[in-house]
Structure formats: C-alpha cells, structure tokens
Design a protein around this motif. Structure first.
Motif, mmCIF file in Angstrom:
data_model
loop_
_atom_site.group_PDB
_atom_site.id
_atom_site.type_symbol
_atom_site.label_atom_id
_atom_site.label_comp_id
_atom_site.label_asym_id
_atom_site.label_seq_id
_atom_site.Cartn_x
_atom_site.Cartn_y
_atom_site.Cartn_z
ATOM 1 N N ASP A 72 9.824 -43.320 -1.439
ATOM 2 C CA ASP A 72 8.788 -42.302 -1.371
ATOM 3 C C ASP A 72 9.027 -41.300 -2.494
ATOM 4 O O ASP A 72 9.991 -40.537 -2.463
ATOM 5 C CB ASP A 72 8.847 -41.604 -0.004
ATOM 6 N N LYS A 73 8.149 -41.317 -3.492
ATOM 7 C CA LYS A 73 8.316 -40.443 -4.651
ATOM 8 C C LYS A 73 7.594 -39.113 -4.492
ATOM 9 O O LYS A 73 7.630 -38.272 -5.378
ATOM 10 C CB LYS A 73 7.801 -41.143 -5.913
ATOM 11 N N THR A 74 6.932 -38.920 -3.361
ATOM 12 C CA THR A 74 6.122 -37.725 -3.193
ATOM 13 C C THR A 74 6.947 -36.459 -3.232
ATOM 14 O O THR A 74 6.566 -35.466 -3.842
ATOM 15 C CB THR A 74 5.363 -37.790 -1.854
ATOM 16 N N SER A 77 7.714 -35.375 -6.603
ATOM 17 C CA SER A 77 6.539 -34.983 -7.371
ATOM 18 C C SER A 77 6.076 -33.582 -7.031
ATOM 19 O O SER A 77 5.416 -32.923 -7.820
ATOM 20 C CB SER A 77 5.393 -35.974 -7.120
ATOM 21 N N LEU A 78 6.418 -33.104 -5.810
ATOM 22 C CA LEU A 78 6.012 -31.759 -5.429
ATOM 23 C C LEU A 78 6.622 -30.724 -6.356
ATOM 24 O O LEU A 78 6.003 -29.718 -6.683
ATOM 25 C CB LEU A 78 6.417 -31.482 -3.976
ATOM 26 N N ARG A 81 5.455 -31.975 -10.271
ATOM 27 C CA ARG A 81 4.023 -32.176 -10.476
ATOM 28 C C ARG A 81 3.734 -33.548 -11.052
ATOM 29 O O ARG A 81 2.660 -33.804 -11.567
ATOM 30 C CB ARG A 81 3.424 -31.090 -11.381
ATOM 31 N N ARG A 82 4.687 -34.471 -10.941
ATOM 32 C CA ARG A 82 4.486 -35.830 -11.402
ATOM 33 C C ARG A 82 4.249 -36.736 -10.210
ATOM 34 O O ARG A 82 5.049 -36.784 -9.285
ATOM 35 C CB ARG A 82 5.715 -36.324 -12.168
ATOM 36 N N THR A 83 3.127 -37.422 -10.198
ATOM 37 C CA THR A 83 2.859 -38.399 -9.155
ATOM 38 C C THR A 83 2.923 -39.815 -9.696
ATOM 39 O O THR A 83 3.072 -40.753 -8.932
ATOM 40 C CB THR A 83 1.468 -38.165 -8.522
ATOM 41 N N ARG A 138 -4.497 -36.441 -3.584
ATOM 42 C CA ARG A 138 -3.244 -37.163 -3.858
ATOM 43 C C ARG A 138 -2.656 -36.794 -5.222
ATOM 44 O O ARG A 138 -1.699 -37.399 -5.674
ATOM 45 C CB ARG A 138 -3.490 -38.670 -3.771
ATOM 46 N N ARG A 139 -3.277 -35.858 -5.880
ATOM 47 C CA ARG A 139 -2.769 -35.282 -7.123
ATOM 48 C C ARG A 139 -2.553 -36.309 -8.236
ATOM 49 O O ARG A 139 -1.438 -36.522 -8.708
ATOM 50 C CB ARG A 139 -1.481 -34.519 -6.854
ATOM 51 N N PRO A 140 -3.623 -36.970 -8.676
ATOM 52 C CA PRO A 140 -3.480 -37.861 -9.839
ATOM 53 C C PRO A 140 -3.163 -37.040 -11.080
ATOM 54 O O PRO A 140 -3.453 -35.845 -11.136
ATOM 55 C CB PRO A 140 -4.863 -38.510 -9.948
ATOM 56 N N GLU A 141 -2.581 -37.684 -12.061
ATOM 57 C CA GLU A 141 -2.256 -36.973 -13.296
ATOM 58 C C GLU A 141 -3.415 -36.985 -14.284
ATOM 59 O O GLU A 141 -3.409 -36.244 -15.269
ATOM 60 C CB GLU A 141 -1.001 -37.572 -13.913
#
Length: 366
Positions: A72-74, A77-78, A81-83, A138-141
């Motif tokens: 789980d990379k979430t 990423s928080l 800011r990288r998803t 889902r915060r795409p880049e």
C-alpha cells in the motif's frame, strides 16, 4: 552483501497455514507473521532483495504470494504527494485509436514508473464529471482527457485540480492547459476537398446525432467542417446526415446509406466521420449491388485496420495516434519533472494525411 534477519518482533509468530485468520486486505504485518520475520525484513525483501539471505528472502516471497499481498503506497504518498498514477479519460474502450493512444502513453510513462488509470465515459457528459470526481479523489499526478469540450462543472474541476491537464485527439483555440491533437474541423474540410478534387458533386456525409447528454463532439466537428467546405464551394448540403447515437458502429453506416439513397438515389460520394461507419456503408453497398467506387465513392476517418482489408480498401484520413500518445507522455514527464515547466503550455498539432485506396476513384475515369 546479504544481511541476516534481525529477528522477529515481539508479537511475530510463524503461522502454520497460508491463510490469514482475519478477512480483508492482507497487510505487511500478515506477511511478517506468516514468514516469521520482522516487518522491516519484509520491507527490505521488497525494496532491496539482494541484501537479504536467500532462505529468508524465499520465505518472505512465498508468504507474499500465498497471501496475495500488494504493498500500500498511499501512506507514503500523503507526505510526498506522489501517487504514481496518471488518469486517462476516454469516451470508449472499443475504439482502436483510443487504445493506441493509451499504448503510446503507457510506453513513455512506465519508463518513469508512472502507471495509467483509465476511465471511460460512453460519450456521456455527466459521466465525465463523475469520472473526474472519482479520479481526483485518488490524487492523480496528471489528467489526460480525449477531447477539448467539457461541461462547465468538469472544466471547473480541471482548472482547480492543481495537477497538469492534457487534452488529446482534438485541438481547441483555448485549451485548458496542454494539448496534443489535431483539428477535427479541418479533417472534415480536408475530406470534402479531396472528394471535390476527384470530380464528385452530389456528395453526402454521415456523422453522429446528439442524444441528450451523449455527444461525440469530435465527430460533430468533422461533419461541421465538411458541411462548411461544401458551402464554400457553392454546393448543397442536403445530403449531410446526422444519424446514430455514439459510439458509431458498422450498423450506423449501413442504415445511413439507406437514408441517403432515399434522399437522392444519384448520390456520388459519401464521407463518414469514422472508418467503422464507412465500412458499414461499403458492406451495405455490396448487399444492394452498388459498385464502390464506380457508382459510389466512400471515404472515412481513422485508418482502422478493417478498412485496409475491405473490398475495395477504404480511402481514409490518417492520424498517427501512437505517436500522439507518446508525445503526450513526453510532455507530462517534462511537466512533472520540473516545477517551473507547467508555466510553459504545450500545444502540439500532430497533423493528418490522406491514405488513398480503392474506395474513391476519379469521377469520369471510372
């Protein structure tokens, strides 16, 4: 160099089965328990496997496989800011050209370890809004969209998304941000000029019809360009037909030919805004005993594979969708790798070309 396992944490006990006692998504703790190692060792096996003793590494990898564990990379990423994913929204999954765009995008993005998450709208304006709402949560880049026409609500979301936005397969006079595509309006004009240049004068065209919120804006622009070119040439537009709710199909082309023949049995040439519809026209012509191109010339857009093997092969307008996807991917990597790059907007016209085949001849020489 391999590192010895630093030993299990206090609460780690090897289990005798490959199944977890609890339900839900497996965690790194579940893997450490099953393998009888610490969570740090599990992390090291996934990030630096060569630094873990082979026996320990094999035990952890077996536990990962048995549990179906996916990291789980979430959480990371928080903070960063990288998803790691880029969203692509297209109108349909059945159009080979959109699939080719996705392929080109993927080839470039995966070199930088970005992954593509694809949503499709079914040409529904409201569905595009729903897709955007879901994907942005889902915060795409970055976000890539097919087309340059969006609802007011969708445009607001995109402008306030705080991520790069790139529109493909169309070109607007005022793109939201970046754009890689071509003028669908110009495609219609090029098609009309080609048929006019071959001597045809009773010319028809077939494009999509709007059904509520279901619209093919790109197809509509091709028809608009075609119709405008006929007007500029002093020819009537009574054989320009809107028929078929998107997505366009072979059946739409077959049905449209019948409608055109009812309007004017002496029609000489037809342009269809998609090769799929054009192939339907060719097949229906054969069923009716109409010779293509001797009695009816047919031209399409998209350069689909099926158009190359029809009898006769289909004259069409070609766009290199694979190169379009790769160019879009390169722009995104440039923007994402440089905080200042987004200030410079990229608008790229990939161009188009006519592929002349047997479905269009020169009137008077047939």
């Amino acid at each position: 160099m391999s590192i010895q396992d630093e030993g299990p944490e206090v609460d780690v006990k090897p289990e005798k089965t490959g199944k977890r006692a609890k339900s839900g998504r497996p965690t790194i703790r579940d893997v450490s328990r099953l393998a009888g190692v610490s969570r740090m060792t599990v992390s090291r096996v996934m990030s630096e496997p060569d630094r873990v003793l082979p026996a320990t590494r094999e035990r952890v990898q077996r536990a990962i496989a048995d549990l179906g564990y996916v990291p789980d990379k979430t959480a990371g990423s928080l903070a960063s800011r990288r998803t790691g994913f880029i969203a692509l929204i297209i109108p349909t999954l059945t159009n080979a050209n959109f699939a080719t765009v996705a392929q080109g995008l993927t080839e470039v993005l995966r070199e930088a370890d970005f992954h593509l998450l694809i949503g499709y709208t079914g040409y529904d304006i409201a569905e595009e809004e729903r897709q955007l709402t879901s994907l942005l949560a889902r915060r795409p880049e970055a976000i890539v969209l097919a087309g340059a026409t969006h609802s007011r609500a969708a445009s607001r979301m995109l402008l306030s998304a705080d991520v790069p936005v790139l529109e493909v397969a169309d070109l607007s006079a005022r793109p939201l941000q970046h754009a890689v595509g071509f003028s669908n309006y110009e495609i219609g004009r090029v098609a009309a000029r080609h048929l006019l240049g071959r001597g045809y004068r009773r010319i028809g065209a077939v494009g999509p019809v709007q059904d509520g919120q279901i619209r093919d804006y790109r197809g509509e622009e091709r028809i608009r360009g075609f119709e405008e070119e006929l007007r500029l040439s002093g020819l009537p537009t009574d054989l320009v037909l809107r028929h078929g709710v998107p997505p366009i199909s072979y059946d739409h082309g077959a049905a449209a030919l019948g409608l055109l023949l009812e309007r004017d049995p002496s029609i000489e040439a037809v342009f269809a805004v998609s090769d799929l519809m054009a192939v339907g026209i060719i097949m229906e012509s054969q069923r009716r005993g109409i010779s293509v191109p001797n009695e009816l010339a047919v031209m399409g857009f998209g350069d689909f594979e099926i158009g190359r093997v029809t009898n006769p092969p289909l004259t069409t307008i070609h766009v290199d969708f694979h190169a379009l996807g790769r160019r879009a991917g390169a722009i995104l990597l440039d923007v994402l790798s440089d905080d200042d790059a987004e200030e410079a907007l990229h608008v790229v016209d990939v161009g188009l070309s006519i592929i002349e085949r047997g479905s269009v001849g020169k009137k008077g020489s047939l």
